[in-house]
Design a protein around this motif. Structure first.
Motif, PDB file in Angstrom:
ATOM      1  N   ASP A  59      -2.800  -1.792  -2.610  1.00  6.88           N
ATOM      2  CA  ASP A  59      -3.535  -0.633  -2.087  1.00  6.88           C
ATOM      3  C   ASP A  59      -2.867  -0.053  -0.837  1.00  6.88           C
ATOM      4  O   ASP A  59      -2.823   1.170  -0.662  1.00  6.88           O
ATOM      5  CB  ASP A  59      -4.980  -1.033  -1.747  1.00  6.88           C
ATOM      6  N   GLU A  60      -2.348  -0.926   0.024  1.00  6.81           N
ATOM      7  CA  GLU A  60      -1.740  -0.453   1.286  1.00  6.81           C
ATOM      8  C   GLU A  60      -0.604   0.533   1.039  1.00  6.81           C
ATOM      9  O   GLU A  60      -0.413   1.463   1.825  1.00  6.81           O
ATOM     10  CB  GLU A  60      -1.164  -1.629   2.112  1.00  6.81           C
ATOM     11  N   ASP A  61       0.165   0.330  -0.022  1.00  5.29           N
ATOM     12  CA  ASP A  61       1.274   1.253  -0.326  1.00  5.29           C
ATOM     13  C   ASP A  61       0.740   2.652  -0.610  1.00  5.29           C
ATOM     14  O   ASP A  61       1.312   3.655  -0.175  1.00  5.29           O
ATOM     15  CB  ASP A  61       2.061   0.781  -1.562  1.00  5.29           C
TER      16      ASP A  61
END
Ligand code: DGI
Ligand code: FE
Ligand code: FE
Length: 188
Positions: A59-61
């Motif tokens: 998700d962070e990407d």
């Protein structure tokens, strides 16, 4: 650009085995739909291969990319199901070095559809839904309809996906509604 073989190797390392096999089946179905619609088979092949490239990114990407590229903040209210296409096309562009806008849009719209979809976007949207590993009730009917008329297939998937989302109390991404209004309501 990367050859098909190089793309295959990159996909193999980006995806788990079952997802990689899905991608190969989507490629085959995309080629079949291209043949039926007199469309460029190589474009269909590449679109099918790369459509889920970002499916297994953390998700962070996606959150970082939404901020870096100043994408619509509303995207932050959704998750991987929407992000892997709507944001993931940027990773296809940057990491698989694909610059063809038709292919990038086909990736961008493969989950939600879009009001305007090129033939390639329609092909990838339908190939993902109909690949030979799919087993949902009605898949044979959906294949028959789509092999007969690609646009009728787009309408069928759009309507059934919206019904599924509503039946299961899932959030509906605004673009999914735009797709429904265009392809199911306006095309009657
Ligand atoms: O990536 P795949 O599994 O091959 O297929 P896909 O990219 O078409 O993703 C399908 C999932 O996306 C399916 O579980 C339904 C979901 N989806 C499609 N439109 C919407 C959506 N999920 C939400 N929350 N909202 C939508 O508008
Ligand atoms: Fe997908
Ligand atoms: Fe897929």
């Amino acid at each position: 650009p990367y050859s098909r073989k190089e793309l295959i190797n990159k996909l193999k390392s980006a995806l788990k085995q079952s997802r990689f096999e899905h991608v190969l089946r989507v490629e085959q179905m995309a080629i079949k739909l291209a043949k039926l619609n007199n469309f460029d088979e190589e474009m269909a092949s590449i679109g099918g291969l790369v459509h889920d490239y970002a499916k297994q990114r953390p998700d962070e990407d996606f959150i970082a990319a939404i901020k870096k590229y100043h994408l619509n903040e509303n995207l932050l209210n959704y998750g991987n199901a929407i992000w892997h296409g709507a944001v993931g096309y940027l990773f296809v562009q940057n990491e698989l070095r694909i610059s063809n806008v038709e292919i990038l849009n086909a990736v961008k719209y493969h989950t939600t559809g879009s009001k305007y979809m090129s033939t390639l976007s329609q092909i990838v949207y339908m190939a993902d839904y109909l690949e030979m590993g799919r087993e949902f009730p009605g898949v044979d009917e959906a294949r028959t309809i789509t092999f007969n008329n690609l646009q009728d297939g787009v309408a069928y998937q759009t309507k059934h996906t919206l019904e599924y989302l509503i039946s299961n109390n899932k959030s509906v991404y605004p673009k999914t509604i735009d797709t429904y209004n265009q392809w199911v309501v306006n095309s009657k």
